[in-house]
Design a protein around this motif. Structure first.
Motif, PDB file in Angstrom:
ATOM      1  N   UNK A   5       0.819  -1.210   0.000  1.00  0.00           N
ATOM      2  CA  UNK A   5       0.000   0.000   0.000  1.00  0.00           C
ATOM      3  C   UNK A   5       0.848   1.253   0.000  1.00  0.00           C
ATOM      4  N   UNK A   6       1.886   1.240   0.855  1.00  0.00           N
ATOM      5  CA  UNK A   6       2.712   2.439   0.971  1.00  0.00           C
ATOM      6  C   UNK A   6       3.487   2.718  -0.298  1.00  0.00           C
ATOM      7  N   UNK A   7       3.560   1.780  -1.157  1.00  0.00           N
ATOM      8  CA  UNK A   7       4.289   2.006  -2.405  1.00  0.00           C
ATOM      9  C   UNK A   7       3.359   2.481  -3.510  1.00  0.00           C
ATOM     10  N   UNK A   8       2.064   2.431  -3.223  1.00  0.00           N
ATOM     11  CA  UNK A   8       1.093   2.827  -4.232  1.00  0.00           C
ATOM     12  C   UNK A   8       0.608   4.239  -3.964  1.00  0.00           C
ATOM     13  N   UNK A  20       5.603  14.235   1.145  1.00  0.00           N
ATOM     14  CA  UNK A  20       6.952  14.795   1.301  1.00  0.00           C
ATOM     15  C   UNK A  20       7.782  14.438   0.066  1.00  0.00           C
ATOM     16  N   UNK A  21       8.364  15.459  -0.521  1.00  0.00           N
ATOM     17  CA  UNK A  21       9.063  15.260  -1.794  1.00  0.00           C
ATOM     18  C   UNK A  21      10.159  14.208  -1.678  1.00  0.00           C
ATOM     19  N   UNK A  22      10.969  14.333  -0.619  1.00  0.00           N
ATOM     20  CA  UNK A  22      12.074  13.388  -0.467  1.00  0.00           C
ATOM     21  C   UNK A  22      11.549  11.969  -0.280  1.00  0.00           C
ATOM     22  N   UNK A  23      10.455  11.854   0.520  1.00  0.00           N
ATOM     23  CA  UNK A  23       9.872  10.518   0.706  1.00  0.00           C
ATOM     24  C   UNK A  23       9.306  10.006  -0.605  1.00  0.00           C
ATOM     25  N   UNK A  52      12.078   5.898  -6.050  1.00  0.00           N
ATOM     26  CA  UNK A  52      13.347   5.195  -6.239  1.00  0.00           C
ATOM     27  C   UNK A  52      13.239   3.756  -5.788  1.00  0.00           C
ATOM     28  N   UNK A  53      12.602   3.586  -4.609  1.00  0.00           N
ATOM     29  CA  UNK A  53      12.488   2.226  -4.090  1.00  0.00           C
ATOM     30  C   UNK A  53      11.583   1.388  -4.984  1.00  0.00           C
ATOM     31  N   UNK A 113      13.462   0.580  -7.935  1.00  0.00           N
ATOM     32  CA  UNK A 113      14.422  -0.459  -7.585  1.00  0.00           C
ATOM     33  C   UNK A 113      13.717  -1.799  -7.438  1.00  0.00           C
ATOM     34  N   UNK A 114      12.555  -1.752  -6.799  1.00  0.00           N
ATOM     35  CA  UNK A 114      11.820  -2.996  -6.607  1.00  0.00           C
ATOM     36  C   UNK A 114      11.323  -3.538  -7.946  1.00  0.00           C
ATOM     37  N   UNK A 115      10.904  -2.592  -8.809  1.00  0.00           N
ATOM     38  CA  UNK A 115      10.438  -3.041 -10.121  1.00  0.00           C
ATOM     39  C   UNK A 115      11.573  -3.716 -10.886  1.00  0.00           C
TER      40      UNK A 115
END
Lengths: 734, 278
Positions: free
Chosen positions: A276-279, A284-287, A293-294, A297-299
């Protein structure tokens, strides 16, 4: 330092800032109070200074006023002639503007300090000058405070001639208020703490004068405004802090915790991103960048993982696939079936074992490249014929197998026939082949009777060997009567074959008579191969499937020739006794075998020798075979085409190869006993054709007189069968 | 130019030879004066100031300077007007207890004082009401040392009343004065609209009516000259003409009552010219 959670760090930060803000606010509050007290003290000090200055100004002003009055000619006039003093005191002095309205009373005293006229006014002056003038006094009288001034009045400018004294009386508070403007001292409620009727020097007035200090409205307003603003600012800052905490919690802490939790879950097997947190986008811009990025990377990791899985599957599939045909290989078969406990009992299914007929001959004749194409085409045909869910395995060489789940004998037969038809439909001529490639199928059924896969495969082997036998149907179900063969196809039988090739003494030749017709005399015998192994006699039903499966035709034929020579040499075969020997198709095109036979013929001169070339074998090198046959005939050896009508039945063989005898297969001969007119007619016509072509004919499988008569009537020159004798060992043969 | 010369004279005369003088009168009041001693062979001059003024009045001051410069001994007293050590001019509204007689006696006292120091002739010069005081003194009994009188801007003791009213007022004042009760009256007199005085004091001045002044001026026992300003607006209509009828009068055209400005020199010239005659 022990790592702390973002929630704890954020809470500590917010609490720290809030505490700092509160401390700062408290400090500012206390500092403001301190400054206010200092300002208040300075204001009181300034008020005292103002009052002191006011007293000095008041004294100075009164002194100036009194001195002017003392120097006034009319004042001296009244001290000399007092007849009109009261008029002067009550009217003239005020009309002349010599004393202001603030002067409560004015009076003149004689040289002794006695007042000229007794006071009658509301606020009279003292009757007597209370001391040595000049005097400046603060008096308390009738509840009011007064400022008294006494000055001497002289006649001469030098002050040498005293005429009397001058007295002035002021309202102390009013006069003090009027002499100047006060910014700090509030004289509105001025009072004097003196006993009633007493007086003191003006120099002591500050001690007895009571007044208040103005509250500087600007300072008070600023103080109140500052404190109110500070309080509001604190409330706003605390509210903003709580808002910041809320935002921090929702925008940073929660996403980070969820992010961290989901990353932590990745340690567990079977958990995949994105969660969920990835969708959900992060505020926050950096987050958000980190999330992107994550995710990227995960993809990439997931894609890499998928590629690895695909590669693994490909490798696994390739490892399980036969590179030539695309069918599954033996490894796949072993994994799919044999990896299971061999003792596992199978359910209802059918195991079909496919084998290409004469594949070695095809390889030898057309080359391995063509052989590979034949295998590929057969595999393609089988894959087309099988159901999509059925797997085709290439066990090795030209051997394929498939297992049909939930299949009974009917369905297995339908599939098997379809396979045969598909193989026959393939166009092998495009590869330069003159003959079609065929397959033999051995079928073993499991009807849920507890049979194991190993046993089932063994049964299919037996059925397939049976199908390989000359004259056999290409599609053979395993039957219990094949049980005897079972042992022959086991390890023991194979071992026997190989050992017999290595040691021809293990070969025990049995001989069966070939009768000359119509005289019915034995013209020669046919040497039939048996193997004596470990005391048991292994028959042709077990030997030749192994030989064909292992492509041992040439080697076995050489061994048989040595065994025949042995029997001739040992006299087991009487001298002069003609003998026929079977040569396989590979052997007839093999110079070594042909040379061995010619050498044997030369060693046994005067003995009729017949070489029987099996017609079931595919002879692809017709020219070579014809040359070898010709060489054999040149030695006096007759050549017979064996099993005519059971195999390829190619008339080209008959037309091309210079044989002497055509040996009709038992299946053909028995057509004469079928009662089918058409079959009999065809048999008769074929026999007539062969005879017309100039060949002598041998009928196999003659077991009755009636059949013998028929073959005689058809022109057969020779007959063979149980009607005459059974194959027997030399020691039993007479 | 004239003004510059006047300042120069003032500095030379006032700054070097000024001598304050105190004189105790018979009534124990102390009177003040300025005394300038001049050439012994020239007559001494007593300068009398105007009504309620002092010897510091500008016109008197100018005359003192001119006379001192010309070498005359000058005595400029300030009449006490009932105030010992009087140095200030008195307001009309002050309680005036002085009389014409008091002034005449103080003039006599100063003549005596001067005569004790100056052995020559004494000339009385009065300005405005001081001229009237001098006429009264000369008309009563005068010291023989006084040989000449010059009246400058002599005033008639003007009242805004006609003769009948004046007579009635005089009678009223006499009655009040004779009652013996200490009281004051307020009435217009001279340039004062509200002159506050004892009835006796006011009466002493009212009794010197214009007619009495003209008669006295015409009958003075010493030679006299009246120097009048051509534009003196403080005098009654026809006063100068009446004065000229029986007295010697010199008119300085353009000059006002105080002979100030450029007319000071004309005034001084006229005074000096008259003094030379004596």
């Amino acid at each position: 330092m022990k790592p702390q959670s973002i929630a704890r760090l954020a809470s500590l930060f917010i609490l720290g800032v809030a505490g700092f803000i509160l401390l700062l606010g408290a400090y500012l509050w206390l500092e403001t109070e301190r400054v206010s007290r200092e300002i208040r003290a300075r204001e009181e000090q300034s008020a005292r200074a103002e009052v002191m200055a006011g007293l000095k100004q008041m004294q100075s002003r009164a002194d100036s006023l009194a001195r002017a009055l003392a120097l006034w000619d009319e004042t001296r006039q009244q001290l000399v002639f007092t007849d009109y003093y009261t008029l002067w005191r009550d009217a003239r002095v005020r009309d002349a503007g010599m004393v202001p309205e603030s002067v409560e009373a004015v009076g003149l005293y004689d040289k002794q300090g006695r007042i000229l006229v007794a006071p009658a006014a509301a606020h009279p002056l003292l009757r007597q000058v209370p001391g040595v003038a000049p005097l400046f006094l603060l008096q308390r009288e009738h509840g009011r405070s007064y400022f008294l001034v006494f000055l001497p009045v002289h006649a001469d400018p030098d002050g040498g001639i005293l005429l009397g004294y001058l007295g002035l009386k002021f309202d102390y508070a009013r006069e003090l208020r009027q002499v100047r403007t006060y910014q700090f001292a509030d004289l509105g409620k001025l009072r004097v703490d003196l006993p009633e009727g007493s007086s003191v020097s003006l120099a002591q007035a500050p001690t007895y004068t009571r007044y208040s200090t103005y509250l500087n409205p600007d300072r008070v307003a600023f103080h109140d405004l500052f404190l109110t603003s500070l309080l509001r600012l604190m409330v706003v800052i605390l509210f903003l802090l709580f808002l910041a905490a809320w935002l921090l919690q929702h925008l940073l802490v929660r996403p980070l915790r969820a992010f961290s939790a989901e990353i932590a879950q990745l340690r567990e097997p079977g958990v995949h991103l994105p969660g969920k947190s990835y969708i959900v986008p992060l505020a926050v811009l950096e987050l958000e960048n980190m999330r992107h990025s994550f995710n990227d990377y995960q993809m990439r990791l997931s894609a890499l993982h998928n590629n690895l899985e695909q590669n693994s599957r490909d490798f696994y599939d390739q490892a399980r696939r036969d590179a030539l045909t695309g069918a599954f290989n033996r490894r796949a078969f072993d994994e799919d079936w044999k990896s299971q406990d061999e003792d596992r009992r199978l359910g209802p299914l059918a195991l079909l074992l496919f084998d290409c007929d004469h594949f070695k001959a095809i390889n030898d004749t057309y080359g391995h490249q063509t052989g590979d194409l034949v295998i590929q085409n057969i595999a393609a045909a089988l894959l087309e014929a099988l159901r999509s869910a059925d797997r085709l395995y290439r066990l090795g060489g030209d051997e394929f197998v498939t297992i049909l789940s939930e299949a009974d004998s009917y369905r297995a037969e339908v599939v098997a026939e379809r396979c045969i038809e598909h193989v026959l439909s393939m166009n092998f001529r495009q590869y330069g082949m003159s003959e079609p490639a065929t397959i033999s199928i051995g079928i073993a059924l499991s009807e849920g009777d507890g049979i194991t896969l190993h046993e089932l495969q063994k049964r299919a082997d037996l059925a397939m060997y049976t199908a390989k036998r000359p004259g056999s149907r290409k599609l053979v179900f395993y039957s219990e009567d094949m049980g005897g063969m079972a042992a022959l196809v086991g390890n023991r039988e194979i071992s026997a074959v190989f050992q017999a090739i290595a040691n021809p003494d293990l070969i025990e030749l049995h001989y069966q008579s070939v009768i000359r017709l119509p005289m019915e005399i034995r013209e020669y015998v046919e040497a039939l191969t048996r193997i004596r192994f470990e005391g048991e006699l292994i028959g042709p039903g077990a030997i030749f499937p192994i030989v064909q499966a292992r492509n041992l035709d040439m080697e076995l034929d050489l061994a048989v020739l040595r065994a025949l020579e042995r029997d001739m040499t040992l006299g087991r075969l009487p001298a002069g006794q003609g003998v026929s020997v079977n040569l396989s198709a590979p052997s007839i095109v093999n110079a070594k075998v042909v040379d061995a036979l010619i050498e044997l013929i030369h060693k046994q001169p005067g003995r009729k020798m017949v070489a029987e070339i099996t017609e079931t074998a595919l002879i692809t090198q017709i020219e070579v075979a014809s040359d070898n046959i010709r060489r054999l005939r040149e030695t006096g050896c007759l050549v017979a085409l064996d099993d005519f009508g059971s195999g390829y039945s190619s008339l080209r063989y008959l037309a091309s190869m210079p044989v002497d005898l055509v040996k009709f297969d038992i299946s053909m001969v028995r057509l004469l006993e079928s009662g089918d007119r058409r079959q009999c007619l065809m048999m008769e016509e074929i026999a007539n054709l062969v005879v017309t072509a100039g060949y002598e004919m041998v009928a196999e499988g003659v077991e009755t007189r009636e059949l013998l008569d028929k073959v005689i009537s058809l022109g057969f020159s020779h007959a063979q069968g149980f009607y005459f004798d059974q194959p027997t060992a030399p020691n039993e043969w007479s | 130019m004239r003004f510059f010369l006047l300042l120069l004279l003032s500095w030379n005369c006032l700054g070097v030879h000024a001598e304050p003088v105190e004189l105790t009168m018979a009534n124990k009041l102390v009177a003040l004066a300025e005394y300038r001693k001049g050439t012994p062979n020239k007559p001494a001059v007593i300068l009398l100031h105007g009504f309620l003024q002092t010897h510091d009045f500008p016109t008197v001051h100018s005359l003192v300077a001119g006379l001192v410069d010309a070498g005359y001994t000058v005595l400029a007293p300030t009449l006490t007007l009932g105030v010992t050590y009087r140095k200030q001019s008195m307001a009309c509204e002050a309680i005036h207890t002085h009389t014409m007689r008091d002034g005449m006696e103080e003039i006599a006292a100063w003549v005596g004082w001067l005569k004790a120091r100056h052995h020559g002739d004494i000339v009385l010069i009065g300005h405005s009401f001081g001229s009237l005081e001098a006429i009264a003194y000369l008309s009563d009994k005068h010291d023989q040392a006084v040989t000449r009188f010059i009246g400058i801007s002599v005033i008639e003791g003007r009242l805004t009343l006609d003769a009948a009213q004046t007579a009635h007022l005089i009678a009223e004042m006499r009655l009040a004065a004779n009652s013996g009760e200490p009281r004051v009256v307020v009435h217009q007199f001279s340039f004062c609209q509200r002159y506050q005085s004892t009835p006796k004091g006011l009466l002493s001045y009212l009794e010197w009516t214009p007619r009495r002044v003209l008669d006295a001026a015409a009958g003075l026992p010493v030679p006299s000259l009246f120097i009048m300003g051509g534009r003196d607006d403080r005098l009654g209509n026809g006063w100068v003409s009446q004065l000229k009828v029986r007295s010697r009068v010199k008119i300085i055209e353009g000059a006002n009552h105080f002979m100030d400005g450029e007319y000071e020199f004309d005034m001084i010239d006229a005074v000096l010219a008259e003094l030379k005659v004596s």
